[in-house]
Write an enzyme that holds these catalytic residues in place. Structure first.
Site, PDB file in Angstrom:
ATOM      1  N   LYS A  55       0.816  -1.185   0.000  1.00 38.54           N
ATOM      2  CA  LYS A  55       0.000   0.000   0.000  1.00 38.54           C
ATOM      3  C   LYS A  55       0.864   1.255   0.000  1.00 38.54           C
ATOM      4  O   LYS A  55       0.387   2.343  -0.297  1.00 38.54           O
ATOM      5  CB  LYS A  55      -0.886   0.029   1.265  1.00 38.54           C
ATOM      6  CG  LYS A  55      -1.806  -1.144   1.416  1.00 38.54           C
ATOM      7  CD  LYS A  55      -2.521  -1.049   2.779  1.00 38.54           C
ATOM      8  CE  LYS A  55      -3.233  -2.342   3.091  1.00 38.54           C
ATOM      9  NZ  LYS A  55      -3.700  -2.365   4.487  1.00 38.54           N
ATOM     10  N   GLY A  56       2.129   1.089   0.377  1.00 38.29           N
ATOM     11  CA  GLY A  56       2.978   2.247   0.656  1.00 38.29           C
ATOM     12  C   GLY A  56       3.163   3.213  -0.501  1.00 38.29           C
ATOM     13  O   GLY A  56       3.410   4.391  -0.284  1.00 38.29           O
ATOM     14  N   ASP A 115      14.779  -0.050   1.482  1.00 38.68           N
ATOM     15  CA  ASP A 115      15.531  -0.089   2.735  1.00 38.68           C
ATOM     16  C   ASP A 115      16.625  -1.148   2.569  1.00 38.68           C
ATOM     17  O   ASP A 115      17.692  -0.865   2.025  1.00 38.68           O
ATOM     18  CB  ASP A 115      14.542  -0.385   3.864  1.00 38.68           C
ATOM     19  CG  ASP A 115      15.156  -0.303   5.248  1.00 38.68           C
ATOM     20  OD1 ASP A 115      16.315   0.117   5.376  1.00 38.68           O
ATOM     21  OD2 ASP A 115      14.467  -0.657   6.212  1.00 38.68           O
ATOM     22  N   PHE A 164      13.452   5.308  10.687  1.00 42.98           N
ATOM     23  CA  PHE A 164      12.117   4.925  10.245  1.00 42.98           C
ATOM     24  C   PHE A 164      11.284   6.181   9.995  1.00 42.98           C
ATOM     25  O   PHE A 164      11.292   7.113  10.789  1.00 42.98           O
ATOM     26  CB  PHE A 164      11.443   4.053  11.304  1.00 42.98           C
ATOM     27  CG  PHE A 164      10.283   3.282  10.757  1.00 42.98           C
ATOM     28  CD1 PHE A 164      10.482   2.136  10.001  1.00 42.98           C
ATOM     29  CD2 PHE A 164       8.989   3.719  10.978  1.00 42.98           C
ATOM     30  CE1 PHE A 164       9.406   1.433   9.472  1.00 42.98           C
ATOM     31  CE2 PHE A 164       7.903   3.020  10.453  1.00 42.98           C
ATOM     32  CZ  PHE A 164       8.118   1.883   9.705  1.00 42.98           C
ATOM     33  N   VAL A 165      10.593   6.203   8.879  1.00 46.55           N
ATOM     34  CA  VAL A 165       9.771   7.369   8.528  1.00 46.55           C
ATOM     35  C   VAL A 165       8.332   6.959   8.242  1.00 46.55           C
ATOM     36  O   VAL A 165       8.059   5.799   7.916  1.00 46.55           O
ATOM     37  CB  VAL A 165      10.340   8.112   7.289  1.00 46.55           C
ATOM     38  CG1 VAL A 165      11.677   8.773   7.602  1.00 46.55           C
ATOM     39  CG2 VAL A 165      10.481   7.182   6.086  1.00 46.55           C
ATOM     40  N   ASP A 171       3.662   3.791   6.424  1.00 49.20           N
ATOM     41  CA  ASP A 171       2.904   3.572   7.653  1.00 49.20           C
ATOM     42  C   ASP A 171       3.756   2.996   8.779  1.00 49.20           C
ATOM     43  O   ASP A 171       4.855   2.488   8.561  1.00 49.20           O
ATOM     44  CB  ASP A 171       1.789   2.564   7.390  1.00 49.20           C
ATOM     45  CG  ASP A 171       2.336   1.139   7.247  1.00 49.20           C
ATOM     46  OD1 ASP A 171       3.264   0.939   6.434  1.00 49.20           O
ATOM     47  OD2 ASP A 171       1.872   0.231   7.965  1.00 49.20           O
TER      48      ASP A 171
HETATM   49  P1  IMP Z   1      13.144  -3.544   2.271  1.00 48.85           P
HETATM   50  O1  IMP Z   1      12.720  -4.891   1.802  1.00 48.85           O
HETATM   51  O2  IMP Z   1      13.978  -3.623   3.517  1.00 48.85           O
HETATM   52  O3  IMP Z   1      13.814  -2.714   1.204  1.00 48.85           O
HETATM   53  O4  IMP Z   1      11.865  -2.786   2.778  1.00 48.85           O
HETATM   54  C1  IMP Z   1      10.917  -2.390   1.900  1.00 48.85           C
HETATM   55  C2  IMP Z   1       9.573  -2.214   2.525  1.00 48.85           C
HETATM   56  O5  IMP Z   1       9.620  -2.056   3.955  1.00 48.85           O
HETATM   57  C3  IMP Z   1       8.990  -0.945   2.008  1.00 48.85           C
HETATM   58  O6  IMP Z   1       8.307  -1.153   0.786  1.00 48.85           O
HETATM   59  C4  IMP Z   1       8.104  -0.491   3.129  1.00 48.85           C
HETATM   60  O7  IMP Z   1       6.825  -1.078   3.002  1.00 48.85           O
HETATM   61  C5  IMP Z   1       8.789  -0.992   4.366  1.00 48.85           C
HETATM   62  N1  IMP Z   1       9.622   0.064   4.965  1.00 48.85           N
HETATM   63  C6  IMP Z   1      10.974   0.149   4.960  1.00 48.85           C
HETATM   64  N2  IMP Z   1      11.397   1.259   5.599  1.00 48.85           N
HETATM   65  C7  IMP Z   1      10.275   1.891   6.011  1.00 48.85           C
HETATM   66  C8  IMP Z   1      10.039   3.122   6.752  1.00 48.85           C
HETATM   67  O8  IMP Z   1      10.942   3.872   7.152  1.00 48.85           O
HETATM   68  N3  IMP Z   1       8.728   3.431   6.989  1.00 48.85           N
HETATM   69  C9  IMP Z   1       7.686   2.663   6.576  1.00 48.85           C
HETATM   70  N4  IMP Z   1       7.860   1.525   5.890  1.00 48.85           N
HETATM   71  C10 IMP Z   1       9.142   1.140   5.613  1.00 48.85           C
HETATM   72 MG    MG Z   2       6.236  -0.897   0.402  1.00 47.24          MG
END
Ligand code: IMP
Ligand code: MG
Length: 189
Positions: A55-56, A115, A164-165, A171
């Protein structure tokens, strides 16, 4: 990077665990217009299929698609990653898959934040297996220095610190997606 403005941070949000504005609504608006223009130039002859990762990325997708002066198509998929609320495990579950066929298409994945890069890495493999002609990524946010998986991102809105944001689609426990700017989150997840 900005500070609180009356538009970003009104009294109704006081008392929530919101810290500094990491990216203001104005900065987002400006950058989205720039990304839209870049995408228009790069894909002028072959309008892309924008794939929004729910949803992000909803807020970003809604603004970005309107900033691209091309007849783009859009589709949506929903993924959820197992693990604690503020860290991804890299194990991704497809909650909603795409409706359209990707064969021969120029696909542009629209993501909220990269991330660790694990979610995107999984998505690239999953969608890449469906024979798109091209598969690229437009991420609003890139967390500096956090990538566990090497990523080549064609478009990045902002590189931000690893905190974290929330806001503008992002969310914590499903809340704060409706903020129009991106804030650091000072509470417990
Ligand atoms: P990754 O797999 O670690 O790259 O994380 C990706 C997913 O984690 C993103 O699509 C977000 O849904 C969630 N995410 C990572 N960092 C944040 C943050 O700071 N705030 C909110 N959601 C996050
Ligand atoms: Mg996401």
């Amino acid at each position: 990077m900005g500070t609180h403005t009356s538009k970003d941070f009104t009294a109704k949000w006081a008392g929530h665990d919101l810290g500094e504005v990491v990216v203001s609504a104005k900065e987002i608006h400006q950058r989205v217009l720039e990304l839209g223009a870049e995408i228009r130039d790069d894909y002028a002859d072959n309008p892309p299929l924008l794939v929004c990762v729910l949803k992000g990325a909803i807020n970003f997708m809604a603004d970005l698609m309107r900033a691209i002066e091309l007849p783009v198509e859009v589709d949506f998929m929903a993924v959820s990653s197992y693990g604690a609320a503020t860290k991804t495990s890299g194990v991704v579950r497809i909650v909603k898959d795409l409706d359209v066929d990707l064969a021969g298409r120029d696909v542009l994945i629209v993501e909220d934040v990269v991330d660790s890069g694990l979610t995107l890495n999984y998505l690239r493999q999953y969608l890449g297996a469906r024979s798109p002609r091209s598969l690229e990524v437009c991420a609003l946010l890139l967390k500096a220095g956090e990538q566990r998986v090497e990523q080549s991102l064609k478009y990045v809105g902002f590189t931000i610190p690893s905190d974290f944001v929330v806001g503008y689609g992002l969310d914590v426990n499903e809340r704060y997606r409706n903020l129009d700017a991106i804030y650091s989150f000072t509470g417990k997840a």
